[in-house]
Scaffold this active site. Structure first.
Site, PDB file in Angstrom:
ATOM      1  N   ALA A  61      -4.892  -3.468  -3.225  1.00 16.33           N
ATOM      2  CA  ALA A  61      -5.573  -3.805  -4.473  1.00 16.33           C
ATOM      3  C   ALA A  61      -5.589  -2.588  -5.396  1.00 16.33           C
ATOM      4  O   ALA A  61      -5.538  -1.456  -4.935  1.00 16.33           O
ATOM      5  CB  ALA A  61      -7.003  -4.241  -4.175  1.00 16.33           C
ATOM      6  N   GLY A 102      -3.705  -5.214   0.571  1.00 17.43           N
ATOM      7  CA  GLY A 102      -3.039  -6.312  -0.119  1.00 17.43           C
ATOM      8  C   GLY A 102      -1.532  -6.173  -0.104  1.00 17.43           C
ATOM      9  O   GLY A 102      -0.811  -7.180  -0.137  1.00 17.43           O
ATOM     10  N   GLU A 105      -0.519  -7.669   3.055  1.00 14.31           N
ATOM     11  CA  GLU A 105      -0.745  -9.122   2.990  1.00 14.31           C
ATOM     12  C   GLU A 105       0.354  -9.802   2.180  1.00 14.31           C
ATOM     13  O   GLU A 105       0.823 -10.884   2.527  1.00 14.31           O
ATOM     14  CB  GLU A 105      -2.139  -9.401   2.410  1.00 14.31           C
ATOM     15  CG  GLU A 105      -3.245  -8.939   3.362  1.00 14.31           C
ATOM     16  CD  GLU A 105      -4.645  -9.143   2.804  1.00 14.31           C
ATOM     17  OE1 GLU A 105      -4.921  -8.614   1.718  1.00 14.31           O
ATOM     18  OE2 GLU A 105      -5.453  -9.833   3.464  1.00 14.31           O
ATOM     19  N   GLU A 125      -9.291  -2.434   4.870  1.00 10.41           N
ATOM     20  CA  GLU A 125     -10.461  -3.016   4.205  1.00 10.41           C
ATOM     21  C   GLU A 125     -11.778  -2.713   4.912  1.00 10.41           C
ATOM     22  O   GLU A 125     -12.826  -2.569   4.287  1.00 10.41           O
ATOM     23  CB  GLU A 125     -10.287  -4.536   4.059  1.00 10.41           C
ATOM     24  CG  GLU A 125      -9.269  -4.961   3.003  1.00 10.41           C
ATOM     25  CD  GLU A 125      -7.819  -4.861   3.466  1.00 10.41           C
ATOM     26  OE1 GLU A 125      -7.557  -4.386   4.595  1.00 10.41           O
ATOM     27  OE2 GLU A 125      -6.925  -5.243   2.680  1.00 10.41           O
TER      28      GLU A 125
END
Ligand code: NAI
Length: 697
Positions: A61, A102, A105, A125
């Site tokens: 992110a 992210g 991901e 995270e």
């Protein structure tokens, strides 16, 4: 656009380009989905490669968007990954350097993944008190196996790509590419261009031979380690969901956990600390591109408790150090302590023998100022006495080369006065290390009235090099940390006078989350240190009332662990505190002299009085401009004073409680006839913020 699109024959290449780590901010996400659409529309494109420009595939992110509505603006990360999965043409992630959060991901949503060796792969995270929120907990166990995935998710620690690729049966990486990544990724994309159906991680199964036993074991382990943080246990729940639920149900479950954790005070505290650390390194009127002075040689004055530890920081970073003392014995003793510290590390296997020797080879000692005059930075760590400091700084002014930075490690003295002993006050700065200086993360950088901007910039940069968290403080008695601590200690003393025992106060503070309560800290650091400071301090401020119990303790010769007795008794060679009948007797006697009746004091009151004493002084420090921002105060307490991380620091904690509630509690304390009514007068800034319903942040 923060993602570029290029065609290499029949393969489209989308390159994430959002420095420094290709964070998946709105523009990058939009660029990515536009790129997929364009490639799909182009009849000549048969396959798509996604890669990252510069130093990362993607670090996850975009932290600049954190907590803002932009982070959720469509296409959000979940939709981007959905778009990639649903692409009609195969998508290959070409992964290198950094692939985290992210970023991982996203890669897991691609049909294929090829990676350069040495890539740092992680789902970090949990370090922000969260679970991965875009499918990480559902896809990673399917790709790499339940146990490896859970270890990564619960620890947040990076694992090298080639290690993961070596795991038997893994589906995370289709290929590790040793040579140039992009051409090999394009060639791979061509190889798989016609394979249908397109493989998806979501179609794999996350399996474990003994799921019940394993997840029970994982819960026990995690519960013991992460007792104040809810996120690690939720990571276990999510990975278990990957095993037990259908993919889409698991995704929903993960989403719910993510959203719930986002609201917890623990996650808020961790995110606060994350940003606070970054903010602390910035000084508003010192531009980031300020030219710094080169620091190739360091001198340290005084080989005592602090001088030795301070020197080790520089030796560890490969910077040569010369220590200067008044007597050879003092030098020998100091060097002996440094050796012993390193040898203990070698014994524990934390330091290799050759590294130890390299570090010691960088260290030299002297009794003559002649040997340090070329140093780029000199740090004074002599006795805490203004007269002694005056002598030292006058000598430094005489001998040091022009442009050398002259730093003092003083913990309470006036850095402006110290600067005034020289004809170059612009070169003088405070570098306040914490004991043990080779271990503690905090470095308070004391900015004198005349300290030059490039001196500050240099010291801030150097702090990073020696792995310290630097926080700038203005000049005042005790700077940020010790000035607040004075009020905390005064309250600790008053609590004894009113009926609490040292043990009760410590236990309450430790239940709140402090690493150690105030009296155990005193015994560890040496109660004589505070005694010495109080003698000076309360001579200067005779109106300031404090409990004499600590002085009486020192008069009994009970300086703490080093004398085998302090607030507590200690068995020879042991550090376990044993409540002392003698100390309790001393406290009771003193209480009787004050004409006080002991009363039962609740743990809530103890914690409230200790912590709000910090908060109120913190508010004054903020208003006076001694601290640049509230989060700097939090950093000082998190990294230098054992304040519980899951509470985010005193100012963050006060925000969480609500400043209105903090002020109400202070008003209740004000009604206590023994406590100091003046003490609990809310700082003007605190009163104002509470009234306006605002927070420190
Ligand atoms: P210490 O007493 O352990 O060491 C001081 C050393 O300086 C002694 O070895 C002494 O021989 C030497 N020294 C004194 N005058 C000297 C001179 N003119 N030239 C060369 N060497 C001289 O003291 P400690 O605890 O290391 O404190 C040093 C400074 O660090 C003080 O300003 C103190 O306030 C500050 N400080 C101490 C902390 C602590 O926890 N001990 C924490 C943070 C700062």
């Amino acid at each position: 656009m923060s993602a570029s699109y290029e065609r290499h024959g029949d393969v489209a290449v989308i390159t994430l380009n959002n420095p420094p780590v290709n964070g998946l901010g709105y523009d990058t996400r939009k660029g990515l989905t536009d790129g997929i659409a364009r490639a799909e529309d182009d009849a000549e494109v048969r396959a798509i490669v996604i890669t990252g420009a510069g130093r990362a595939f993607s670090g996850g992110a975009d932290i600049r968007e954190f907590g803002s509505p932009k982070a959720l603006q469509e296409p959000n990360l979940l939709s981007v990954i959905g778009r990639v999965e649903n692409s009609a043409k195969p998508v290959v992630a070409a992964i290198h350097s950094v692939c985290m959060g992210g970023g991982l991901e996203l890669a897991l949503g691609c049909h294929y993944r090829v990676a350069a060796p040495g890539t740092q792969v992680a789902l970090p995270e949990v370090k922000l008190g969260l679970v991965p929120g875009a499918g990480g907990t559902q896809r990673l166990p399917r790709a790499i196996g339940v146990e490896t995935a859970l270890n990564m998710i619960v620890s947040g620690e990076p694992v090298k790509s080639e290690l993961l690729a070596a795991a038997p049966g893994q589906k995370l990486f289709d290929r590790i590419i040793d040579g140039e990544l992009l051409p090999a990724a394009i060639a791979f994309a061509r190889e798989v261009a016609d394979v249908r159906p397109l493989p998806l991680v979501r179609h794999l199964k996350a399996e474990h031979a003994n799921p019940d036993g394993y997840f029970q074991f994982a819960r026990n382990t995690v519960g013991a380690v992460a007792k104040n943080f809810p996120a690690p246990a939720k990571c276990v729940d999510c990975v278990e969901a990957a095993v037990q639920k259908k993919f889409d149900d698991g995704m929903l479950f993960e989403r719910e956990q993510f959203a719930a954790l986002m609201m917890t005070p623990e996650s808020k505290a961790l995110r606060h600390a994350f940003f606070a650390e970054r903010a602390a390194s910035k000084i508003p009127d010192v531009p980031e591109d300020t030219a710094v002075r080169p620091i190739a040689k360091v001198a340290v004055i005084g080989a005592g408790t602090m001088g030795g530890g301070i020197s080790m920081n520089f030796l560890n970073a490969g910077i040569p150090v010369t220590i200067i003392e008044m007597k050879q014995e003092a030098l020998d003793r100091g060097i002996g302590v440094i050796r012993k510290n390193y040898e203990a590390q070698v014994k524990k296997g934390k330091l290799k023998q050759d590294k130890y020797e390299q570090r010691m080879a960088l260290l030299s000692t002297t009794l003559s100022y002649d040997d340090i005059k070329d140093a780029d930075l000199v740090i004074e760590a002599v006795f805490e006495d203004l007269g002694v400091k005056e002598q030292v700084f006058k000598t430094l002014d005489e001998v040091m080369k022009p442009g050398a930075i002259l730093a003092s490690n003083t913990s309470t003295l006036d850095v402006n006065k110290i600067a005034g002993f020289t004809r170059r006050p612009e070169d003088v700065v405070g570098m306040h290390f914490f004991s043990p200086a080779n271990v503690m993360k905090l470095l308070e950088v004391i900015r004198g009235e005349k300290t030059a901007k490039d001196v500050l910039a240099t010291v801030m940069q150097l702090a990073k090099k020696i792995k310290k968290t630097a926080v700038v403080s203005g000049v005042c008695d005790g700077f940020i940390g010790n000035r607040m601590l004075e009020q905390y200690s005064r309250q600790a003393g008053f609590l004894l006078e009113e009926g609490a025992t040292p043990e009760q106060v410590d236990k309450a503070a430790e239940r709140f989350g402090f690493a150690m309560g105030p009296f155990r800290v005193g015994d560890l650091a040496g109660n004589d240190v505070g005694w010495y400071i109080r003698k000076r301090r309360y001579q200067e401020k005779p109106h300031m009332r404090y409990s004499k119990t600590a002085d009486l303790l020192c008069e009994m010769g009970r300086f703490g662990q080093k004398t085998g007795a302090g607030w507590y008794d200690y068995k020879p060679g042991k550090r376990d505190p044993i409540p002392s009948p003698l100390v309790n007797e001393m406290i009771e006697k003193h209480r009787a002299e004050l004409g006080l009746q002991a009363r039962r004091i609740s743990d809530d009151e103890i914690v409230g009085r200790l912590v709000y004493a910090l908060v109120n002084e913190g508010a004054k420090i903020l208003e006076e401009g001694i601290a640049q921002r509230a989060s700097d105060i939090d950093m000082v307490y998190l990294t230098g004073y054992g304040f519980p991380l899951f509470r985010g620091g005193p100012m963050c904690y006060a925000d969480t409680v609500g400043l209105f509630n903090v002020v109400q509690a202070m008003k209740r304390f004000q009604k206590n006839p023994h406590d100091d009514a003046q003490f609990w007068e809310p700082a003007p800034l605190l009163a104002r913020l509470a009234e306006e319903g605002k927070t420190f942040s």
